[in-house]
Design an enzyme around this catalytic site. Sequence first.
Site, PDB file in Angstrom:
ATOM      1  N   HIS A 130       1.002  -1.177  -0.235  1.00 31.05           N
ATOM      2  CA  HIS A 130      -0.061   0.018  -0.009  1.00 31.05           C
ATOM      3  C   HIS A 130       0.869   1.062   0.015  1.00 31.05           C
ATOM      4  CE1 HIS A 130      -2.948   3.178   1.129  1.00 31.05           C
ATOM      5  NE2 HIS A 130      -2.107   3.477   1.957  1.00 31.05           N
ATOM      6  N   GLU A 176      -5.482   9.362  -0.199  1.00 31.22           N
ATOM      7  CA  GLU A 176      -5.935   8.066  -0.029  1.00 31.22           C
ATOM      8  C   GLU A 176      -7.065   7.614  -1.040  1.00 31.22           C
ATOM      9  OE1 GLU A 176      -4.521   5.915   1.338  1.00 31.22           O
ATOM     10  OE2 GLU A 176      -3.181   6.931   3.052  1.00 31.22           O
ATOM     11  N   SER A 195      -4.018   0.885  -4.862  1.00 29.08           N
ATOM     12  CA  SER A 195      -3.381  -0.351  -4.258  1.00 29.08           C
ATOM     13  C   SER A 195      -4.364  -1.538  -3.968  1.00 29.08           C
ATOM     14  CB  SER A 195      -2.557  -0.031  -3.022  1.00 29.08           C
ATOM     15  OG  SER A 195      -3.624   0.567  -2.165  1.00 29.08           O
TER      16      SER A 195
HETATM   17  N1  HBI Z   1       1.099   6.605  10.143  1.00 26.89           N
HETATM   18  N2  HBI Z   1       2.716   5.096   9.233  1.00 26.89           N
HETATM   19  C1  HBI Z   1       1.463   5.789   9.195  1.00 26.89           C
HETATM   20  N3  HBI Z   1       0.801   6.190   7.842  1.00 26.89           N
HETATM   21  C2  HBI Z   1      -0.348   6.867   7.888  1.00 26.89           C
HETATM   22  O1  HBI Z   1      -0.722   7.154   6.789  1.00 26.89           O
HETATM   23  C3  HBI Z   1      -0.530   7.620   8.697  1.00 26.89           C
HETATM   24  C4  HBI Z   1       0.122   7.454  10.364  1.00 26.89           C
HETATM   25  N4  HBI Z   1       0.031   8.302  11.441  1.00 26.89           N
HETATM   26  C5  HBI Z   1      -1.309   9.051  11.321  1.00 26.89           C
HETATM   27  C6  HBI Z   1      -1.850   9.515  10.271  1.00 26.89           C
HETATM   28  N5  HBI Z   1      -1.614   8.596   8.966  1.00 26.89           N
HETATM   29  C7  HBI Z   1      -3.010  10.297   9.797  1.00 26.89           C
HETATM   30  O2  HBI Z   1      -3.868   9.988  10.564  1.00 26.89           O
HETATM   31  C8  HBI Z   1      -3.194  11.560   9.353  1.00 26.89           C
HETATM   32  O3  HBI Z   1      -3.501  11.529   7.971  1.00 26.89           O
HETATM   33  C9  HBI Z   1      -3.837  12.642   9.954  1.00 26.89           C
HETATM   34 FE    FE Z   2      -1.975   5.252   2.792  1.00 24.06          FE
END
Ligand code: HBI
Ligand code: FE
Length: 290
Positions: A130, A176, A195
């Site tokens: 992904h 996304e 994905s």
């Molecule tokens: N951590 N590894 C990872 N990948 C993400 O997409 C991610 C995250 N932490 C917080 C987060 N996304 C979100 O909720 C933000 O988009 C606000």
């Molecule tokens: Fe993502």
Amino acid sequence: MALDSAHAATPPPGAGPDWTIPQDWAAYTPAEHAMWDRLFQRQSAMLPARVVPAFLDGLDILRMDRPGIPDFEALNERLMRATGWQVVAVPGLVPDEVFFEHLANRRFVAGRFIRTPEQIDYLQEPDVFHDVFGHVPLLADPVFADYMQAYGEGGLRAARLGMIEALARLYWYTVEFGLIRDGGALKLYGAGIVSSYGESVFALDHASPHRIGFDLERVMRTQYRIDDYQQAYFVIDSFADLLRQTRDADLGPLYERLRGQNPIPVGTLVPGDTVIHAGTQDHASAHHPA
Ligand code: HBI
Ligand code: FE
């Protein structure tokens, strides 16, 4: 995929203070590389007619058609040359502010593990397929690359103002699950769609979901679901337009208005929407009866 919150406030053992870990590429098993190849074949056979051309250019620039899980070091050489971005490995979800801080500095955090055969069509935490196949090709596009950095900078500001939820919705409905116009057609660009084998078809072809012209305030008010295909997709005109709308927004007054408004439930249309397709919502009613 972005989820609502990460687990702990301190990095797990073995991770640095910025939550990064070594990818440890040499430790992947043949079965893990084969899982990447299987997913890659399936998506790259379906996407050419459906995905924004910049995504295919990115696969090409980054030479992502090589077999096996990409080695971040080799990938980063090409990505750095294209747009100055880097991919760094993390153990799983990281706290919002850590996530924003990396993006604001043109570092994309990626899971290093890969899904098992049982999880081929659905898993909750973002794996390397992904994160790398879904997200990284567009980071080779200069305008999209700037949008991602601007998003990280906006996230750091929003965190100080208590507006992370609005920013999470923006990420969800663009990075996304975003759709984009390409001539007269709609194309995919969101990583959660490109994905996913099932959603790559559903998002463009199914009668069920709404398809609505992108509007920043509308998107920041809209709830989303993490357990099934989306009930609405938002359509941008171009990456340049997305960057302009988000960077030039007067966020102070916008956040004030958001604080006084109710969120918009999934699957509803509201006055002012630019409706491109009014969805039947039959998929949602069958799977999530009210
Ligand atoms: N951590 N590894 C990872 N990948 C993400 O997409 C991610 C995250 N932490 C917080 C987060 N996304 C979100 O909720 C933000 O988009 C606000
Ligand atoms: Fe993502």
